[in-house]
Design an enzyme around this catalytic site. Structure first.
Site, mmCIF file in Angstrom:
data_model
loop_
_atom_site.group_PDB
_atom_site.id
_atom_site.type_symbol
_atom_site.label_atom_id
_atom_site.label_comp_id
_atom_site.label_asym_id
_atom_site.label_seq_id
_atom_site.Cartn_x
_atom_site.Cartn_y
_atom_site.Cartn_z
ATOM 1 N N SER A 143 0.951 -1.203 0.031
ATOM 2 C CA SER A 143 0.001 0.087 -0.024
ATOM 3 C C SER A 143 1.015 1.192 -0.068
ATOM 4 O O SER A 143 1.999 1.132 0.339
ATOM 5 C CB SER A 143 -0.861 0.103 1.388
ATOM 6 O OG SER A 143 -1.498 1.259 1.329
ATOM 7 N N TYR A 156 -2.724 -0.338 10.418
ATOM 8 C CA TYR A 156 -2.814 -0.739 9.084
ATOM 9 C C TYR A 156 -1.453 -0.388 8.393
ATOM 10 O O TYR A 156 -1.026 -1.263 7.508
ATOM 11 C CB TYR A 156 -3.902 0.050 8.226
ATOM 12 C CG TYR A 156 -3.862 -0.211 6.855
ATOM 13 C CD1 TYR A 156 -4.622 -1.349 6.422
ATOM 14 C CD2 TYR A 156 -3.713 0.605 5.962
ATOM 15 C CE1 TYR A 156 -4.614 -1.627 5.032
ATOM 16 C CE2 TYR A 156 -3.473 0.176 4.385
ATOM 17 C CZ TYR A 156 -4.153 -0.701 4.112
ATOM 18 O OH TYR A 156 -4.237 -0.948 2.814
#
Length: 252
Positions: A143, A156
């Protein structure tokens, strides 16, 4: 350019009944691969498979929980009896937003199990077969938060940072056996999971200002990177994280 073709290859994509995973399955199928869709819901998998087959794609479904190591091994070993898995894309993932000082422990655990443990479980199960054959491609989905963070998503971001280093570790251990292990780090893309953010004018305005290309990404714009890393064209690319983020991580 035949090195970019995937004809005759079999690609397992986790979390591929919708969103980015489904788009990656579309891209690999268009390049000639047989795609194996994975999710926990057989109903969602069958619907996605039918949609892909309608385009002429070769599709199988393989339902299992990526966080359950035994279930992963059973599913992968069972499928390998019929066809070898040449390509693995570890796409399954989730997030939860909360101020870090109030972040629920159980949600931290769930993020790590879904985003990190799953890549280890499925990667290991597939790699054991790939090593025996002397070749294989593993692509982990990282990501933009592999390199950055925002308020409320520290766990995250930690999980996606772990994915980048797990990818390096996979390459370090498995490259000598003929495997190519790399990662793709998407920026902000329009998906079902980001629908609320897309609909938020303030967030979209921030995103457009923060991203040099000035817009949200489209999921089909991840397909080229996946096909490249899955193909023979990337035969000497190993341990790399390829950012597909419109330039977000290139600037301050």
């Amino acid at each position: 350019m035949p090195d970019f073709g995937l004809s005759g290859r079999v690609a397992l994509i986790t979390g591929s009944s919708k969103g980015i995973g489904y788009a990656l399955a579309e891209g690999l199928a268009a390049a000639g691969a047989r795609v194996v869709l994975n999710a926990r819901s057989l109903g969602a998998l069958n619907a996605a498979a039918e949609a892909l087959r309608a385009t002429g794609a070769k599709v199988d479904v393989l339902p299992f929980d990526v966080t359950d190591a035994e279930a992963v091994r059973t599913a992968v070993d069972g499928y390998e009896v019929t066809r070898p898995i040449d390509i693995l894309i570890n796409n399954a993932g989730m997030t939860f937003r909360s101020p870090l000082e109030d972040f629920p422990v159980e949600e931290f655990d769930r993020i790590m199990r879904t985003n990190v443990y799953s890549a280890f479980h499925v990667g290991q199960a597939c790699a054991r077969h790939m090593i025996a054959r002397g070749r294989g491609k593993i692509i982990n989905i990282a990501s933009v938060q592999t390199a950055l963070s925002r308020p409320g998503i520290a766990p995250y971001a930690a999980s996606k940072g772990a994915i980048a280093n797990l990818t390096k570790g996979m390459a370090t251990d498995w490259a000598r056996h003929g495997l190519n292990c790399n990662a793709i780090a998407p920026g902000y893309f329009e998906t079902e999971l980001t629908a609320a953010l897309v609909a938020d004018p303030a967030f979209t305005a921030w995103l457009e200002q923060r991203t040099p290309q000035g817009r949200w990404g489209r999921v089909d714009e991840l397909q080229g990177a996946a096909v490249f890393l899955a193909s023979d064209a990337a035969s000497f690319v190993n341990g790399h994280t390829l950012f597909v983020d419109g330039g977000m991580t290139a600037c301050v």
